[in-house]
Design a protein around this motif. Structure first.
Motif, mmCIF file in Angstrom:
data_model
loop_
_atom_site.group_PDB
_atom_site.id
_atom_site.type_symbol
_atom_site.label_atom_id
_atom_site.label_comp_id
_atom_site.label_asym_id
_atom_site.label_seq_id
_atom_site.Cartn_x
_atom_site.Cartn_y
_atom_site.Cartn_z
ATOM 1 N N TRP A 174 38.300 39.710 40.990
ATOM 2 C CA TRP A 174 36.859 39.719 41.238
ATOM 3 C C TRP A 174 36.173 40.345 40.029
ATOM 4 C CZ3 TRP A 174 33.085 37.837 44.099
ATOM 5 C CH2 TRP A 174 31.879 38.521 44.234
ATOM 6 N N ASP A 175 35.183 39.621 39.434
ATOM 7 C CA ASP A 175 34.511 40.120 38.232
ATOM 8 C C ASP A 175 33.140 40.710 38.520
ATOM 9 O OD1 ASP A 175 32.896 37.951 38.732
ATOM 10 O OD2 ASP A 175 33.337 36.901 36.845
ATOM 11 N N GLY A 176 32.811 40.881 39.780
ATOM 12 C CA GLY A 176 31.500 41.385 40.186
ATOM 13 C C GLY A 176 30.590 40.294 40.684
ATOM 14 N N ASN A 177 30.923 39.025 40.368
ATOM 15 C CA ASN A 177 30.115 37.887 40.795
ATOM 16 C C ASN A 177 30.926 36.793 41.479
ATOM 17 O OD1 ASN A 177 27.446 38.648 39.631
ATOM 18 N ND2 ASN A 177 28.626 38.588 37.715
ATOM 19 N N LYS A 178 32.145 36.578 41.020
ATOM 20 C CA LYS A 178 32.931 35.467 41.561
ATOM 21 C C LYS A 178 34.412 35.800 41.541
ATOM 22 C CE LYS A 178 33.418 32.921 37.169
ATOM 23 N NZ LYS A 178 32.871 33.988 36.344
ATOM 24 N N TRP A 179 35.156 35.035 42.359
ATOM 25 C CA TRP A 179 36.598 35.151 42.434
ATOM 26 C C TRP A 179 37.263 34.150 41.492
ATOM 27 C CZ3 TRP A 179 38.986 39.026 44.785
ATOM 28 C CH2 TRP A 179 38.366 39.671 45.858
ATOM 29 N N THR A 180 38.391 34.548 40.916
ATOM 30 C CA THR A 180 39.269 33.629 40.210
ATOM 31 C C THR A 180 40.682 33.831 40.724
ATOM 32 O OG1 THR A 180 39.567 35.200 38.394
ATOM 33 C CG2 THR A 180 37.873 33.508 38.118
ATOM 34 N N SER A 181 41.465 32.758 40.685
ATOM 35 C CA SER A 181 42.839 32.808 41.171
ATOM 36 C C SER A 181 43.799 32.977 40.005
ATOM 37 C CB SER A 181 43.167 31.526 41.933
ATOM 38 O OG SER A 181 44.538 31.496 42.270
ATOM 39 N N VAL A 182 44.842 33.752 40.205
ATOM 40 C CA VAL A 182 45.917 33.833 39.225
ATOM 41 C C VAL A 182 46.818 32.612 39.355
ATOM 42 C CG1 VAL A 182 47.948 35.136 38.499
ATOM 43 C CG2 VAL A 182 45.848 36.341 39.116
#
Length: 477
Positions: A174-182
């Protein structure tokens, strides 16, 4: 010796006795109604206690989490309203990130209206949900077991398939705005898998827990190479039956802790990885019951502080708490307060004081599950120093004086001397109980190789002593 010197010796001995006996465990405020999970927020200079307590010991409603400023426990405004009477899962995992405290949540209702699906944040004034949270499927929230900040992103791991609307494989950021998957391949691990802990070592992501691939080529410890998961060195079979509970980087090595045992793992309850090889941590940790485990590891005053359930560290007795400085085990607590019935699962170091979750009582004194150490963390007892021993990918163990392989052994163990010399060397083999099995003498010269017949040794763990230098090896059938 004259009588004045005698009096001085007696005086200083008494001072030392009083000092050691003044060091003891003490309750923190009124404590809680059940054991808490502890976390130190260095940004706001607060200690948070979450995970279990629904009430303080004097019945102040906490709803699963409270802050402690060194003097007083305070509930966080309108926290979880769904804590059950006997169990409260809220805030079992905590991490400070971008000015807010992020906490694990299970379908919690916050401030009476906010539904936090697996994850929530507290900015000091109000609660918020986080990007749709994490979930396993459409029926409910996922289970977060670890949170770590790396490269300005909050990485979470556990047992879930989605982070927000992003398909994830038990790890997301989580970057503060959106999720990314590994890794979005949710079929990579078996269904019974979950990730208990994660760490970044030399800028690469490592995970630990209870997981495996169908072919068992990877289990319980893995490394992400940027495109897929990879095994970490030798795939020890004991990992498949154990559990990795914690990971931490200390002195440029990755330490893992949990429940795993030699000879089919690189250590007992704790081991270290240097990027190429597995290393023992001294002689490891043990528990006289045959069980035991490591729960948590943190760096405190440049030493690795480890807690769990164990009563032996190397060659010294300990009581579920120990420190490691890279060469030796040490203990600062000689009160024998815990024993085999009271593990130390959670701790934190706040304002130069060591805090633990514990039992309702210690040595007859009321603690109400929250205690602090009134004393120094300076060691009062330490083990011998241990030379570096390294497992390589072919099962070779190297000390400064010799190499042994294969490890574990089946029919024979080969010994290669690594230094020049002309002295006669004696070896001795003993088991974990001190029973002697083999003695011999060999003439030392560079690259001299000797063979130890292990065919008649019962399966187990043994010590090889060559002129006072030790290596541990296992025998398997």
């Amino acid at each position: 010796m004259n009588k004045h010197k005698t009096y001085l010796l007696i005086f200083f001995a008494c001072l030392n006795f009083l000092s050691l006996n003044a060091q003891k465990w003490a309750p923190v405020g009124v404590g809680f109604d059940r054991p808490p999970v502890l976390y130190t927020d260095t940004f706001n200079d607060l200690l948070y206690a979450g995970g279990q307590p629904k009430y303080s010991a004097d019945s102040i409603l906490l709803r699963g989490i409270a802050s402690y400023d060194g003097n007083q426990l305070k509930p966080l405004n309108k926290a979880s309203s769904t804590c059950g009477f006997n169990f409260c899962s809220f805030a079992q995992v905590m991490q400070f990130y971008k000015g807010a405290l992020f906490v694990k949540a299970f379908n919690e209702t916050l401030e009476d209206t906010i539904n936090a699906l697996g994850l929530a944040s507290w900015n000091g004034n109000q609660w918020s949900s986080v990007g749709g949270g994490v979930r396993y499927d459409d029926t409910g929230s996922g289970d977060i077991r670890e949170m770590v900040v790396h490269n300005n992103r909050l990485h979470v791991a556990g047992s879930f398939r989605y982070a927000g609307n992003v398909l994830a494989n038990k790890v997301a950021a989580w970057d503060g705005n959106k999720w990314t998957s590994v890794d979005s391949d949710t079929s990579f691990w078996t269904k019974q898998s979950w990730i208990e802990t994660l760490a970044f070592y030399r800028d690469e992501l490592y995970i630990g827990g209870t997981f495996r691939t169908e072919d068992k080529s990877i289990h319980d410890v893995a490394r992400w190479d940027g495109s897929t998961w990879q095994p970490v060195g030798t795939t020890y079979t004991m990992f498949d039956e154990g559990l990795i509970t914690d990971m931490i980087v200390y002195k440029d090595e990755l330490y893992i802790g949990g429940f795993f045992l030699e000879p089919n793992s690189p250590g007992n309850f704790v081991a270290r990885w240097n990027g190429t090889n597995w290393n023992r941590v001294g002689d490891g940790l043990r528990h006289s019951s045959g069980g035991g485990f490591v729960s948590k590891m943190e760096i405190v005053n440049d030493k690795l502080l480890i807690t769990g359930m164990f009563d032996q560290a190397g060659d010294i007795p300990v009581d579920n708490i120990v420190t490691w400085d890279g060469l030796r085990w040490c203990t600062f607590d000689t009160t024998n307060s815990f024993g085999s019935q009271i593990p130390v699962d959670h701790f934190t170091y706040f304002r130069d004081t060591f805090y633990i979750e514990t039992a309702e009582y210690l040595n007859g004194d009321t603690m109400n599950y929250f205690a602090k150490w009134n004393g120094s963390l300076d060691p009062v007892s330490c083990s011998k120093e241990y030379p570096l021993s390294i497992y390589d990918n072919e099962g070779i163990v190297t000390t400064n004086e010799f190499r042994i392989y294969p490890n574990p052994a089946n029919q024979e163990l080969r010994i290669i001397l690594s230094q020049e010399g002309t002295e006669r060397l004696s070896w001795q083999v003993t088991d974990m109980n001190g029973k002697q099995y083999d003695r011999s003498v060999l003439h030392q010269s560079r690259n001299t190789e000797a063979i130890l017949n292990t065919a008649e040794l019962p399966p187990g763990i043994y010590f090889l002593n060559i002129n006072g230098k030790y290596a541990r090896f296992g025998v398997v059938r």
